[in-house]
Design an enzyme around this catalytic site. Sequence first.
Site, PDB file in Angstrom:
ATOM      1  NE  ARG A 123     -98.603  42.576  10.799  1.00 13.51           N
ATOM      2  CZ  ARG A 123     -98.842  42.270  12.072  1.00 13.51           C
ATOM      3  NH1 ARG A 123     -98.811  43.209  12.994  1.00 13.51           N
ATOM      4  NH2 ARG A 123     -99.129  41.035  12.413  1.00 13.51           N
ATOM      5  CE  LYS A 145     -86.279  45.781  -8.740  1.00 15.88           C
ATOM      6  NZ  LYS A 145     -85.455  45.224  -9.824  1.00 15.88           N
ATOM      7  CD  GLU A 187     -75.272  50.112 -12.668  1.00 18.80           C
ATOM      8  OE1 GLU A 187     -76.241  50.372 -13.423  1.00 18.80           O
ATOM      9  OE2 GLU A 187     -74.982  48.952 -12.305  1.00 18.80           O
ATOM     10  CE  LYS A 229     -83.628  52.153  -9.817  1.00 18.38           C
ATOM     11  NZ  LYS A 229     -82.809  51.230  -9.054  1.00 18.38           N
ATOM     12  CD  GLU A 239     -94.461  54.626 -20.439  1.00 18.98           C
ATOM     13  OE1 GLU A 239     -93.446  54.216 -21.015  1.00 18.98           O
ATOM     14  OE2 GLU A 239     -94.616  55.798 -20.102  1.00 18.98           O
ATOM     15  NE  ARG A 243     -87.501  48.784 -10.951  1.00 23.03           N
ATOM     16  CZ  ARG A 243     -87.766  49.193  -9.718  1.00 23.03           C
ATOM     17  NH1 ARG A 243     -88.984  49.455  -9.344  1.00 23.03           N
ATOM     18  NH2 ARG A 243     -86.796  49.332  -8.842  1.00 23.03           N
ATOM     19  CG  ASN A 247     -82.314  44.880 -16.063  1.00 14.38           C
ATOM     20  OD1 ASN A 247     -81.662  45.223 -15.084  1.00 14.38           O
ATOM     21  ND2 ASN A 247     -83.457  44.251 -15.980  1.00 14.38           N
ATOM     22  CG  HIS A 250     -77.513  45.374 -15.692  1.00 14.01           C
ATOM     23  ND1 HIS A 250     -77.188  46.598 -16.234  1.00 14.01           N
ATOM     24  CD2 HIS A 250     -77.301  45.496 -14.357  1.00 14.01           C
ATOM     25  CE1 HIS A 250     -76.808  47.414 -15.262  1.00 14.01           C
ATOM     26  NE2 HIS A 250     -76.873  46.778 -14.114  1.00 14.01           N
ATOM     27  CG  HIS A 254     -76.787  40.366 -13.944  1.00 16.60           C
ATOM     28  ND1 HIS A 254     -78.082  40.794 -14.156  1.00 16.60           N
ATOM     29  CD2 HIS A 254     -76.309  41.113 -12.930  1.00 16.60           C
ATOM     30  CE1 HIS A 254     -78.356  41.765 -13.304  1.00 16.60           C
ATOM     31  NE2 HIS A 254     -77.300  41.981 -12.550  1.00 16.60           N
ATOM     32  CG  HIS A 267     -72.965  45.305 -10.823  1.00 16.31           C
ATOM     33  ND1 HIS A 267     -73.707  44.272 -11.355  1.00 16.31           N
ATOM     34  CD2 HIS A 267     -73.678  46.441 -11.053  1.00 16.31           C
ATOM     35  CE1 HIS A 267     -74.818  44.764 -11.873  1.00 16.31           C
ATOM     36  NE2 HIS A 267     -74.827  46.077 -11.703  1.00 16.31           N
TER      37      HIS A 267
HETATM   38  N1  LIG Z   1     -81.951  47.661  -4.350  1.00 18.11           N
HETATM   39  C1  LIG Z   1     -81.556  47.881  -5.581  1.00 18.11           C
HETATM   40  O1  LIG Z   1     -82.314  48.347  -6.443  1.00 18.11           O
HETATM   41  C2  LIG Z   1     -80.133  47.573  -5.938  1.00 18.11           C
HETATM   42  C3  LIG Z   1     -79.622  48.012  -7.163  1.00 18.11           C
HETATM   43  C4  LIG Z   1     -78.283  47.752  -7.453  1.00 18.11           C
HETATM   44  C5  LIG Z   1     -77.498  47.053  -6.544  1.00 18.11           C
HETATM   45  N2  LIG Z   1     -78.039  46.626  -5.373  1.00 18.11           N
HETATM   46  C6  LIG Z   1     -77.206  45.902  -4.366  1.00 18.11           C
HETATM   47  O2  LIG Z   1     -76.185  46.776  -3.923  1.00 18.11           O
HETATM   48  C7  LIG Z   1     -75.055  46.011  -3.500  1.00 18.11           C
HETATM   49  C8  LIG Z   1     -73.805  46.611  -4.107  1.00 18.11           C
HETATM   50  O3  LIG Z   1     -73.654  47.928  -3.639  1.00 18.11           O
HETATM   51  P1  LIG Z   1     -72.219  48.618  -3.518  1.00 18.11           P
HETATM   52  O4  LIG Z   1     -71.526  48.534  -4.806  1.00 18.11           O
HETATM   53  O5  LIG Z   1     -72.432  49.938  -2.877  1.00 18.11           O
HETATM   54  O6  LIG Z   1     -71.429  47.605  -2.572  1.00 18.11           O
HETATM   55  P2  LIG Z   1     -71.306  47.478  -0.975  1.00 18.11           P
HETATM   56  O7  LIG Z   1     -72.454  48.039  -0.268  1.00 18.11           O
HETATM   57  O8  LIG Z   1     -70.967  46.064  -0.718  1.00 18.11           O
HETATM   58  O9  LIG Z   1     -70.049  48.390  -0.669  1.00 18.11           O
HETATM   59  C9  LIG Z   1     -68.801  48.051  -1.218  1.00 18.11           C
HETATM   60  C10 LIG Z   1     -67.677  48.362  -0.212  1.00 18.11           C
HETATM   61  O10 LIG Z   1     -67.482  49.755  -0.119  1.00 18.11           O
HETATM   62  C11 LIG Z   1     -67.440  50.163   1.241  1.00 18.11           C
HETATM   63  N3  LIG Z   1     -67.869  51.565   1.292  1.00 18.11           N
HETATM   64  C12 LIG Z   1     -69.137  52.046   1.314  1.00 18.11           C
HETATM   65  N4  LIG Z   1     -69.108  53.381   1.282  1.00 18.11           N
HETATM   66  C13 LIG Z   1     -67.810  53.750   1.240  1.00 18.11           C
HETATM   67  C14 LIG Z   1     -67.134  54.997   1.182  1.00 18.11           C
HETATM   68  N5  LIG Z   1     -67.803  56.149   1.114  1.00 18.11           N
HETATM   69  N6  LIG Z   1     -65.795  54.998   1.162  1.00 18.11           N
HETATM   70  C15 LIG Z   1     -65.093  53.833   1.192  1.00 18.11           C
HETATM   71  N7  LIG Z   1     -65.664  52.632   1.236  1.00 18.11           N
HETATM   72  C16 LIG Z   1     -67.010  52.597   1.256  1.00 18.11           C
HETATM   73  C17 LIG Z   1     -68.324  49.179   1.923  1.00 18.11           C
HETATM   74  O11 LIG Z   1     -68.060  49.149   3.300  1.00 18.11           O
HETATM   75  C18 LIG Z   1     -67.974  47.893   1.194  1.00 18.11           C
HETATM   76  O12 LIG Z   1     -66.815  47.321   1.725  1.00 18.11           O
HETATM   77  C19 LIG Z   1     -75.313  44.597  -3.944  1.00 18.11           C
HETATM   78  O13 LIG Z   1     -75.697  43.837  -2.819  1.00 18.11           O
HETATM   79  C20 LIG Z   1     -76.478  44.714  -4.919  1.00 18.11           C
HETATM   80  O14 LIG Z   1     -77.295  43.567  -4.939  1.00 18.11           O
HETATM   81  C21 LIG Z   1     -79.326  46.879  -5.050  1.00 18.11           C
HETATM   82 ZN   LIG Z   2     -76.281  47.465 -12.227  1.00 15.63          ZN
END
Ligand SMILES: NC(=O)c1ccc[n+]([C@@H]2O[C@H](COP(=O)([O-])OP(=O)(O)OC[C@H]3O[C@@H](n4cnc5c(N)ncnc54)[C@H](O)[C@@H]3O)[C@@H](O)[C@H]2O)c1
Ligand SMILES: [Zn+2]
Length: 364
Positions: A123, A145, A187, A229, A239, A243, A247, A250, A254, A267
Amino acid sequence: MTTQCVRVPLGKRSYPVWIGAGLLKRAGTLFKQAGLKGEAAVITAGKAGRLYLPMLGRSLKTAGFPVTVVPIPDGEKGKSLGVAAQVWSTLLKKGLDRSATLVALGGGAVGDLAGFVASTYMRGIRLVHCPTTLLACVDSAIGGKTGVNLPEGKNLVGTFYQPALVIEDVSTLKSLSPRQVSAGLAEVIKYGVIRDAALFAYLERRVADLRGMKEDAMTHAIAQCVRIKADVVSRDERESNLRAILNYGHTIGHALEASGQYRTLTHGEAVSLGMMCAARLALWKGAIKPFFVARQEALLRKAGLPTRMRRVPVARVLEHLVYDKKRSGGRQRFVIPTRLGKVVVADGYTTPLIRRALAELKWP
Ligand SMILES: NC(=O)c1ccc[n+]([C@@H]2O[C@H](COP(=O)([O-])OP(=O)(O)OC[C@H]3O[C@@H](n4cnc5c(N)ncnc54)[C@H](O)[C@@H]3O)[C@@H](O)[C@H]2O)c1
Ligand SMILES: [Zn+2]
């Protein structure tokens, strides 16, 4: 070298986000400062694990934290209920109880899965994010999130769960590919447009240093994004819908990303193209001047991002937008700029106008 600490407010409490070079080496001290105790279970994947786990592990052990490592599959493959279940079982087998802390070391995928597991195991146990991609530093590690993917789509199951501490070591970003850095910069530029004209101007001056991984520029830019953020997310309770401004770029972004089955565009690249469309929609409504569009385009290009496409998948994008609209209650809303640092959420954009914005993406 300067280190910055941004506090993210959470009602009456707050948690610290440390941003700077070489911070993983100081992780043990930062854990203690944050009042953390007990076992640390580090969830990690891929290159981030290979390169940075030894440093993090050593620092935690030196500070007296017993460390357990739980590797998961890299990227989106790690964001599944199956992987979450395996991690729950591993934590149980290793005897971790509610006093343990889960540590996410990696990109946004690792952060989302680890956050989901931390929020559900017994939990909810404590969570620390150590993001190692630029996107994770400015976006996914902040805001609480968490999520996993289902076969039906991305991020369809998840929770809201806040970490106790975030450690953003900008030195780890040096191993990212240039394309990943550019994608993260999309971003960063977005934050400038929606909320911070000074950040936008800073990026115009220092974008080459950011692409070249100058640590002072990275630390400053990331800290500004984290502040924005954190501010937006913490005000959202009062408000409602604030949030939504996050976007910017986006909605069409998307749709473009999905049109290429998440393979042709990153992305960030899709968001860059989406920001160009949103800016033009604003221009045609008279909300901004042509100079704004040109200035945004110039910065995106300097950041190594696309602002045009050879072939725009117009029909598929429009299909995705219709699907999106249904999911969000029948209204197609766009975040559009009214000046640098200010955006509004508006609807009433007709299909012909959206089609025209997509057509403008095409190389002449
Ligand atoms: N929770 C949220 O609010 C939120 C917001 C935006 C995106 N996301 C999520 O985040 C994910 C995308 O994140 P991302 O772009 O970091 O992709 P990712 O986590 O898939 O990483 C991309 C690649 O980079 C590699 N990597 C990580 N750190 C590294 C480093 N320092 N040097 C070399 N390689 C490295 C990873 O191993 C992977 O192969 C998606 O699943 C998306 O849905 C979540
Ligand atoms: Zn984004």
